[in-house]
Design a protein around this motif. Structure first.
Motif, PDB file in Angstrom:
ATOM      1  N   VAL A  10     -49.691 -40.103  21.976  1.00  0.00           N
ATOM      2  CA  VAL A  10     -49.903 -39.171  20.858  1.00  0.00           C
ATOM      3  C   VAL A  10     -48.556 -38.791  20.284  1.00  0.00           C
ATOM      4  N   SER A  11     -48.377 -39.022  19.001  1.00  0.00           N
ATOM      5  CA  SER A  11     -47.144 -38.620  18.331  1.00  0.00           C
ATOM      6  C   SER A  11     -47.393 -37.341  17.536  1.00  0.00           C
ATOM      7  N   GLY A  12     -46.342 -36.563  17.332  1.00  0.00           N
ATOM      8  CA  GLY A  12     -46.482 -35.309  16.604  1.00  0.00           C
ATOM      9  C   GLY A  12     -46.476 -34.134  17.561  1.00  0.00           C
ATOM     10  N   PRO A  13     -46.607 -32.914  17.022  1.00  0.00           N
ATOM     11  CA  PRO A  13     -46.563 -31.708  17.864  1.00  0.00           C
ATOM     12  C   PRO A  13     -47.661 -31.719  18.932  1.00  0.00           C
ATOM     13  N   VAL A  14     -47.288 -31.412  20.157  1.00  0.00           N
ATOM     14  CA  VAL A  14     -48.226 -31.373  21.281  1.00  0.00           C
ATOM     15  C   VAL A  14     -48.117 -29.995  21.931  1.00  0.00           C
ATOM     16  N   GLN A  15     -49.236 -29.289  22.068  1.00  0.00           N
ATOM     17  CA  GLN A  15     -49.200 -27.956  22.682  1.00  0.00           C
ATOM     18  C   GLN A  15     -49.026 -28.054  24.192  1.00  0.00           C
ATOM     19  N   TRP A  16     -49.773 -28.955  24.811  1.00  0.00           N
ATOM     20  CA  TRP A  16     -49.670 -29.143  26.255  1.00  0.00           C
ATOM     21  C   TRP A  16     -50.155 -30.536  26.599  1.00  0.00           C
ATOM     22  N   SER A  17     -49.829 -30.964  27.805  1.00  0.00           N
ATOM     23  CA  SER A  17     -50.170 -32.305  28.228  1.00  0.00           C
ATOM     24  C   SER A  17     -50.718 -32.243  29.651  1.00  0.00           C
ATOM     25  N   GLY A  18     -51.414 -33.292  30.056  1.00  0.00           N
ATOM     26  CA  GLY A  18     -51.938 -33.281  31.411  1.00  0.00           C
ATOM     27  C   GLY A  18     -52.598 -34.589  31.785  1.00  0.00           C
ATOM     28  N   VAL A  19     -52.898 -34.700  33.070  1.00  0.00           N
ATOM     29  CA  VAL A  19     -53.667 -35.834  33.573  1.00  0.00           C
ATOM     30  C   VAL A  19     -54.890 -35.272  34.295  1.00  0.00           C
ATOM     31  N   VAL A  20     -56.004 -35.969  34.121  1.00  0.00           N
ATOM     32  CA  VAL A  20     -57.269 -35.508  34.685  1.00  0.00           C
ATOM     33  C   VAL A  20     -57.843 -36.615  35.545  1.00  0.00           C
ATOM     34  N   ARG A  21     -58.298 -36.256  36.741  1.00  0.00           N
ATOM     35  CA  ARG A  21     -58.943 -37.233  37.604  1.00  0.00           C
ATOM     36  C   ARG A  21     -60.129 -36.564  38.281  1.00  0.00           C
ATOM     37  N   LYS A  22     -61.334 -37.091  37.951  1.00  0.00           N
ATOM     38  CA  LYS A  22     -62.586 -36.572  38.504  1.00  0.00           C
ATOM     39  C   LYS A  22     -62.672 -35.060  38.259  1.00  0.00           C
ATOM     40  N   TYR A  23     -62.652 -34.237  39.308  1.00  0.00           N
ATOM     41  CA  TYR A  23     -62.876 -32.802  39.159  1.00  0.00           C
ATOM     42  C   TYR A  23     -61.596 -31.989  39.026  1.00  0.00           C
ATOM     43  N   PHE A  24     -60.441 -32.649  39.079  1.00  0.00           N
ATOM     44  CA  PHE A  24     -59.175 -31.918  39.125  1.00  0.00           C
ATOM     45  C   PHE A  24     -58.278 -32.291  37.951  1.00  0.00           C
ATOM     46  N   ALA A  25     -57.307 -31.431  37.685  1.00  0.00           N
ATOM     47  CA  ALA A  25     -56.403 -31.660  36.556  1.00  0.00           C
ATOM     48  C   ALA A  25     -55.006 -31.150  36.898  1.00  0.00           C
ATOM     49  N   LEU A  26     -54.020 -31.816  36.330  1.00  0.00           N
ATOM     50  CA  LEU A  26     -52.624 -31.365  36.391  1.00  0.00           C
ATOM     51  C   LEU A  26     -52.175 -31.185  34.943  1.00  0.00           C
ATOM     52  N   LEU A  27     -51.943 -29.931  34.539  1.00  0.00           N
ATOM     53  CA  LEU A  27     -51.672 -29.608  33.139  1.00  0.00           C
ATOM     54  C   LEU A  27     -50.323 -28.901  33.019  1.00  0.00           C
ATOM     55  N   MET A  28     -49.613 -29.182  31.923  1.00  0.00           N
ATOM     56  CA  MET A  28     -48.280 -28.615  31.731  1.00  0.00           C
ATOM     57  C   MET A  28     -48.103 -28.176  30.284  1.00  0.00           C
ATOM     58  N   LYS A  29     -47.629 -26.947  30.131  1.00  0.00           N
ATOM     59  CA  LYS A  29     -47.383 -26.394  28.796  1.00  0.00           C
ATOM     60  C   LYS A  29     -45.961 -25.834  28.741  1.00  0.00           C
ATOM     61  N   PRO A  30     -45.072 -26.482  27.983  1.00  0.00           N
ATOM     62  CA  PRO A  30     -43.695 -25.974  27.871  1.00  0.00           C
ATOM     63  C   PRO A  30     -43.602 -24.893  26.793  1.00  0.00           C
ATOM     64  N   ASP A  31     -42.568 -24.063  26.884  1.00  0.00           N
ATOM     65  CA  ASP A  31     -42.355 -23.072  25.817  1.00  0.00           C
ATOM     66  C   ASP A  31     -41.504 -23.652  24.687  1.00  0.00           C
ATOM     67  N   GLN A  32     -41.158 -24.933  24.822  1.00  0.00           N
ATOM     68  CA  GLN A  32     -40.361 -25.628  23.815  1.00  0.00           C
ATOM     69  C   GLN A  32     -41.277 -26.563  23.030  1.00  0.00           C
ATOM     70  N   LYS A  33     -40.923 -26.817  21.776  1.00  0.00           N
ATOM     71  CA  LYS A  33     -41.738 -27.701  20.951  1.00  0.00           C
ATOM     72  C   LYS A  33     -41.741 -29.118  21.516  1.00  0.00           C
ATOM     73  N   PHE A  44     -74.632 -34.677  29.847  1.00  0.00           N
ATOM     74  CA  PHE A  44     -75.016 -34.228  31.182  1.00  0.00           C
ATOM     75  C   PHE A  44     -74.396 -35.127  32.247  1.00  0.00           C
ATOM     76  N   TYR A  45     -74.333 -36.407  31.964  1.00  0.00           N
ATOM     77  CA  TYR A  45     -73.668 -37.342  32.884  1.00  0.00           C
ATOM     78  C   TYR A  45     -72.203 -36.959  33.062  1.00  0.00           C
ATOM     79  N   GLN A  46     -71.540 -36.599  31.964  1.00  0.00           N
ATOM     80  CA  GLN A  46     -70.132 -36.215  32.030  1.00  0.00           C
ATOM     81  C   GLN A  46     -69.953 -34.884  32.755  1.00  0.00           C
ATOM     82  N   VAL A  47     -70.891 -33.947  32.543  1.00  0.00           N
ATOM     83  CA  VAL A  47     -70.824 -32.656  33.243  1.00  0.00           C
ATOM     84  C   VAL A  47     -70.908 -32.876  34.753  1.00  0.00           C
ATOM     85  N   LEU A  48     -71.838 -33.735  35.181  1.00  0.00           N
ATOM     86  CA  LEU A  48     -72.003 -34.000  36.607  1.00  0.00           C
ATOM     87  C   LEU A  48     -70.771 -34.687  37.197  1.00  0.00           C
ATOM     88  N   ASN A  49     -70.097 -35.488  36.394  1.00  0.00           N
ATOM     89  CA  ASN A  49     -68.940 -36.241  36.879  1.00  0.00           C
ATOM     90  C   ASN A  49     -67.646 -35.440  36.853  1.00  0.00           C
TER      91      ASN A  49
END
Length: 284
Positions: A1-24, A189-194
């Motif tokens: 993704v190019s352009g301004p990004v508020q935060w970034s992360g990786v998602v796997r199954k039920y868990f997530a690792l998310l990061m939000k910097p205070d810099q643009k 619903f399939y996505q909610v269960l997963n």
């Protein structure tokens, strides 16, 4: 993704690792390498004067994809649960399930209540669908006659069939409408269960100990093609219920042989499709 990004992360199954910097941020990307997920966030370049120092802070969340927790940070992290084309349906289904769970204390019964609610909302469309199928069934002799009469002229056959539908006020696609409208709900619903951790390990009754996994009544001593190593009983019940429903549904096939084939083929195909899917989805 190019352009301004508020935060970034990786998602796997039920868990997530998310990061939000205070810099643009100006760019973010992700890749899979050696079986691991890698995310990269590129910040806007810093310009420092001689002797100047600057500090960048990062807010990092590592944990389950639980909607109320992600919403608490006021960072937009909860949007990972509503991402995708059917995101709005996912959130509605999740909130409805959790509302029912406050009273049932069992997500299995909550799924049944949700199913009844959806069926109730679709009752007018289902009634229209059955009426359309009955009309189509009554027109089958006339349609067959037209097919024989204009078998060498496809354009004329289509024209005459459209006239026939218009005369008897029949929509040939009317029987499929309720099913088509429920496809977004089914996919969501399939996505909610997963993805929703609340349903991870959620039991129902008897042998169903995890609604996010196949129900697995017992295991086989070896792997069976198209079946796997476990016997899942809920898809068998679903297959039998579909066969029963097919008998109650008006048939639009031109011959009795086709009607019999459809009555068995559709449930069997769905039985194979659903056999290894989460038991919560099969229950719905």
């Amino acid at each position: 993704v190019s352009g301004p990004v508020q935060w970034s992360g990786v998602v796997r199954k039920y868990f997530a690792l998310l990061m939000k910097p205070d810099q643009k941020s100006i760019r973010q990307s992700a890749k899979v390498q050696s079986g691991s997920l890698w995310g990269e966030l590129t910040l806007e370049p810093l310009i420092l004067a001689a002797g100047e120092t600057k500090k960048i802070e990062f807010f990092i969340y590592a944990g389950p994809q639980r909607h109320e927790i992600l919403s608490r940070f006021d960072a937009g992290f909860e949007r990972i649960l509503s991402r995708g084309f059917f995101g709005i349906f996912k959130i509605l289904l999740l909130r409805t399930l959790k509302f029912f769970d406050q009273y049932t204390h069992n997500f299995g019964w909550s799924i049944i209540l949700l199913t009844l609610l959806i069926k109730g909302l679709f009752t007018p469309l289902t009634h229209m669908s059955f009426e359309s199928m009955r009309k189509m069934q009554a027109l089958q002799p006339k349609i067959k006659s037209l097919q024989q009469h204009f078998k060498n002229d496809a354009a004329k056959l289509n024209e005459k069939m459209m006239e026939l539908y218009k005369k008897h006020k029949v929509n040939p696609l009317g029987g499929c409408l309720p099913m088509l409208l429920q496809i977004p709900i089914f996919i969501s619903f399939y996505q909610v269960l997963n993805e929703t951790i609340e349903l991870r390990g959620a039991p129902f009754i008897f042998w169903i100990h995890d609604l996010a996994e196949p129900d697995r009544l017992f295991s086989f001593p070896l792997e069976i093609p198209f079946v796997g190593s476990s016997f899942n009983f809920l898809p068998i019940l679903m297959l039998l219920s579909m066969i029963y429903q097919q008998k109650l549904t008006p048939q639009m096939c031109s011959t009795p042989e086709q009607a019999k084939m459809m009555a068995w083929m559709i449930p069997v195909v769905f039985g194979f499709m659903f056999y290894a899917l989460p038991s919560g989805l099969v229950l719905y």
